[in-house]
Design an enzyme around this catalytic site. Structure first.
Site, PDB file in Angstrom:
ATOM      1  N   ARG A 112       0.865  -1.173   0.000  1.00 45.82           N
ATOM      2  CA  ARG A 112       0.000   0.000   0.000  1.00 45.82           C
ATOM      3  C   ARG A 112       0.907   1.231   0.000  1.00 45.82           C
ATOM      4  NH1 ARG A 112      -3.351  -2.929  -1.529  1.00 45.82           N
ATOM      5  NH2 ARG A 112      -5.421  -3.332  -0.665  1.00 45.82           N
ATOM      6  N   GLU A 170      -4.409   6.860  -5.049  1.00 45.16           N
ATOM      7  CA  GLU A 170      -4.575   6.355  -6.425  1.00 45.16           C
ATOM      8  C   GLU A 170      -5.859   6.878  -7.054  1.00 45.16           C
ATOM      9  OE1 GLU A 170      -4.306   2.127  -5.859  1.00 45.16           O
ATOM     10  OE2 GLU A 170      -2.283   2.280  -5.060  1.00 45.16           O
ATOM     11  N   HIS A 184      -1.106  -0.134  -9.970  1.00 41.90           N
ATOM     12  CA  HIS A 184      -1.705  -1.089  -9.032  1.00 41.90           C
ATOM     13  C   HIS A 184      -2.195  -2.342  -9.774  1.00 41.90           C
ATOM     14  CE1 HIS A 184      -3.806  -1.470  -4.880  1.00 41.90           C
ATOM     15  NE2 HIS A 184      -3.571  -2.667  -5.390  1.00 41.90           N
TER      16      HIS A 184
HETATM   17  C1  8YV Z   1      -6.403  -5.259  -6.189  1.00 41.35           C
HETATM   18  C2  8YV Z   1      -5.289  -5.431  -3.888  1.00 41.35           C
HETATM   19  O1  8YV Z   1      -6.163  -3.942  -6.318  1.00 41.35           O
HETATM   20  O2  8YV Z   1      -5.591  -7.574  -2.954  1.00 41.35           O
HETATM   21  C3  8YV Z   1      -5.508  -6.374  -2.759  1.00 41.35           C
HETATM   22  O3  8YV Z   1      -5.585  -5.899  -1.620  1.00 41.35           O
HETATM   23  O4  8YV Z   1      -4.986  -4.316  -3.685  1.00 41.35           O
HETATM   24  C4  8YV Z   1      -5.397  -5.921  -5.309  1.00 41.35           C
HETATM   25  O5  8YV Z   1      -5.429  -7.270  -5.445  1.00 41.35           O
HETATM   26  C5  8YV Z   1      -7.856  -5.338  -5.965  1.00 41.35           C
HETATM   27  O6  8YV Z   1      -8.253  -5.729  -4.715  1.00 41.35           O
HETATM   28  C6  8YV Z   1      -8.537  -6.058  -7.090  1.00 41.35           C
HETATM   29  O7  8YV Z   1      -9.891  -6.052  -6.963  1.00 41.35           O
END
Ligand code: 8YV
Length: 306
Positions: free
Chosen positions: A224, A253, A271
């Site tokens: 993050r 973002e 991301h």
């Molecule tokens: C994706 C993520 O951005 O797993 C996470 O926490 O940040 C990433 O896998 C997202 O969640 C896809 O929907």
């Protein structure tokens, strides 16, 4: 049979998985008019706030299509008896692979080299300067959860020496433990950030840690944005305190701070750590499995446990 109504704040991928969600559920996209829904699908970086939960009094399940729960108000969910599910394990290799790609791209000037060729600088007799080896260096992993450990396995498999720091030492770990980010950075030149987001990890990588990595140092963040202090990182890249960075995640973002856009040898991606066909399909399947279990009154396959 009428399809249960759910609210989706995230798109499942690939397309056939999105279609399956639509086949099984009446999918609402707007929280207005969703007061009756028992389940929400959201993304790791989208989450669900207390204010949103307030508007969803019937909510029982938050199915995160990802592993990060920093954007979900977990305390409020617990207070309301709402269960949160995530998609662990199935994305670990994809994210670890992305971390490796960013390290290699930054160390071996893949993006800079591409720009150099396209701009015609090669043909004009320009010189690119030397990169820095990635696989011949010591790696440090900040955050030794499922993704961090998967990455450590890959790096060790390629002959790298790996150490890690985490909230607690893992007695079963094949890699050596360091008590904090600073001692980890003193002992490595490639720092991989794979820690969970949230208050506990905010700013863990700041100016002092970056200075400890040294002028050949490379930082990779696939976790993050806020775990790394973006201003300190941009300054370390500008001054040559470290050699390069690879960043897949950012504080706000899709905005990327100008100093990072301007920083030399900083590879930026939007991301996409888990964004492979294979990982996203398996993630979507887990979201569907959790939803199906909820509506069938069965135990949920992957509830989030702190
Ligand atoms: C994706 C993520 O951005 O797993 C996470 O926490 O940040 C990433 O896998 C997202 O969640 C896809 O929907």
């Amino acid at each position: 049979m009428t399809r249960p109504r759910i609210l989706s704040l995230a798109d499942l991928k690939p397309q056939d998985m999105a279609r399956r969600l639509e086949e099984d559920y009446h999918v609402l996209r707007d929280i207005g008019g969703a007061a009756d829904v028992e389940a929400v699908v959201t993304a790791g970086n989208v989450g669900l706030s207390a204010a949103q939960m307030e508007r969803l009094p019937a909510l029982r399940l938050i199915a995160v299509n990802g592993v990060g729960v920093d954007a979900v108000d977990l305390a409020e969910a617990a207070r309301r008896g709402i269960i949160v599910t995530t998609t662990p394990d199935v994305l670990s290799l994809a994210v670890a692979e992305m971390a490796l790609a960013l390290a290699l791209a930054a160390g071996r000037q893949v993006v800079q080299g591409d720009r150099f060729v396209r701009a015609g600088d090669w043909g004009r007799g320009g010189k690119l300067g030397l990169g820095t080896s990635v696989l011949e260096r010591r790696a440090g992993i900040l955050g030794y959860g499922r993704i961090g450990r998967r990455l450590a396995d890959l790096l060790r498999g390629m002959g790298m020496e790996v150490s890690y720091t985490a909230r607690r030492q893992r007695p079963d770990a094949p890699d050596s433990f360091r008590p904090d980010a600073l001692s980890l950075a003193r002992d490595c030149e490639l720092l991989f950030v794979t820690a969970a987001g949230g208050a506990e990890t905010r700013g863990l990588v700041g100016a002092e840690v970056l200075a400890a990595l040294g002028p050949q140092g490379i930082v990779v963040n696939v976790a993050r944005g806020p775990v790394v202090d973006a201003a300190a990182l941009a300054e370390a890249l500008r001054s040559g305190a470290i050699a390069g960075a690879g960043l897949d995640v950012f504080d706000d973002e899709p905005d990327v701070p100008q100093p990072l856009l301007d920083a030399p040898n900083c590879v930026l991606t939007p991301h996409i750590g888990s964004a492979t066909v294979q990982a996203r399909r398996a993630m979507a399947q887990l979201v569907l499995d959790n939803l199906a279990a909820h509506f069938a009154g069965k135990p949920l396959p992957t509830p989030y446990e702190a």
